[in-house]
Design an enzyme around this catalytic site. Structure first.
Site, PDB file in Angstrom:
ATOM      1  N   GLU A  87       0.831  -1.268   0.000  1.00 22.86           N
ATOM      2  CA  GLU A  87       0.113  -0.081   0.143  1.00 22.86           C
ATOM      3  C   GLU A  87       1.034   1.213   0.014  1.00 22.86           C
ATOM      4  O   GLU A  87       1.927   1.159   0.527  1.00 22.86           O
ATOM      5  CB  GLU A  87      -0.881   0.059   1.202  1.00 22.86           C
ATOM      6  CG  GLU A  87      -2.251   1.043   1.306  1.00 22.86           C
ATOM      7  CD  GLU A  87      -3.045   1.287   0.183  1.00 22.86           C
ATOM      8  OE1 GLU A  87      -2.502   2.043  -0.689  1.00 22.86           O
ATOM      9  OE2 GLU A  87      -3.618   0.399   0.009  1.00 22.86           O
ATOM     10  N   ASP A 137      -8.040   0.630  -8.347  1.00 25.81           N
ATOM     11  CA  ASP A 137      -8.207   1.967  -8.743  1.00 25.81           C
ATOM     12  C   ASP A 137      -8.649   1.682 -10.218  1.00 25.81           C
ATOM     13  O   ASP A 137      -7.853   1.092 -10.946  1.00 25.81           O
ATOM     14  CB  ASP A 137      -7.202   3.111  -8.712  1.00 25.81           C
ATOM     15  CG  ASP A 137      -7.631   4.388  -9.012  1.00 25.81           C
ATOM     16  OD1 ASP A 137      -8.646   4.528 -10.101  1.00 25.81           O
ATOM     17  OD2 ASP A 137      -7.133   5.186  -8.306  1.00 25.81           O
TER      18      ASP A 137
END
Length: 232
Positions: A87, A137
């Site tokens: 992340e 995304d």
């Protein structure tokens, strides 16, 4: 290099910051840097996963864990698996670190850097049992689709990281991205779709915050499950 992410502004709570500051040295895997320039170096070699977790259990890599609550839930009910979680958004990292301590988890390690770099430069070939990519995304604008994570040649890099019969499991609520990812994974020669098109829902996967938001917008959740061919 085209990055598959941008660092977006988000609320960084005091609890998340405290968890990051106090726990990152314990659970974050450092990305190798050049001692003179402090730039990330590509010559540091691959991770030794046995030394990383101090065991020989299965290793699953998750790319983009968001707030980390789903990751923590999965790790809690699967203590015999190890999880490398990638992340770039620090509030989410802080939240997962807080979850790790709260749930007393010992099977999660975090890498705070670009997943493309990590997969290509840090993860040994034929070392992972699975790769999870939950609600990446979607980069919905046409001019931004080159940033999408699940497409070649990155899917080929991911396949190289997998052990034979290891799997890639992706979930998205964006129809266009799902169709695109299905095509790209199908075209990745060492991978084979376990279903005739999209996968059935995997009941062991907890519902994520992004998933709930998608459902509230009447988005259809689509899942993909591809297995690496039994070759080395």
């Amino acid at each position: 290099m085209v990055k598959s992410y941008v660092i977006r502004k988000g609320h960084y709570t005091d609890a998340q910051k405290k968890a990051y500051d106090s726990l990152s040295s314990k659970y974050l895997i450092p990305v190798p840097r050049d001692s003179l320039t402090s730039e990330y170096t590509v010559n540091a070699g691959k991770l030794d996963l046995k030394k990383t977790f101090f065991n020989i259990s299965n290793v699953i890599m998750e790319i983009g864990f968001g707030s980390g609550t789903t990751t923590a839930e999965i790790a809690k009910v699967n203590p015999d698996n190890n999880y490398i979680c990638i992340e770039v958004h620090r509030p989410g990292i802080g939240r997962l670190l807080w979850e790790i301590e709260k749930r007393n988890l010992s099977n999660i390690r975090i890498i705070e850097y670009d997943a493309v770099f990590v997969a290509e430069k840090m993860i040994p070939n034929n070392s992972l049992n699975a790769i999870h990519i939950f609600f990446p995304d979607p980069w919905p604008k046409k001019r931004h689709r080159k940033r999408r994570l699940v497409q070649r040649p990155f899917t080929e890099i991911l396949a190289n990281c997998l052990k034979p019969e290891g799997y890639i499991y992706m979930v998205t609520d964006w129809e266009d991205y799902a169709d695109h990812a299905l095509e790209e994974l199908t075209m990745t020669s060492s991978l084979k779709n376990q279903y005739n098109g999209f996968a059935l829902p995997q009941k062991w996967r907890p519902k994520t915050r992004f998933e709930q938001k998608g459902l509230e917008k009447n988005h259809v959740i689509r899942e993909l499950l591809f297995i690496k061919n039994n070759i080395v």
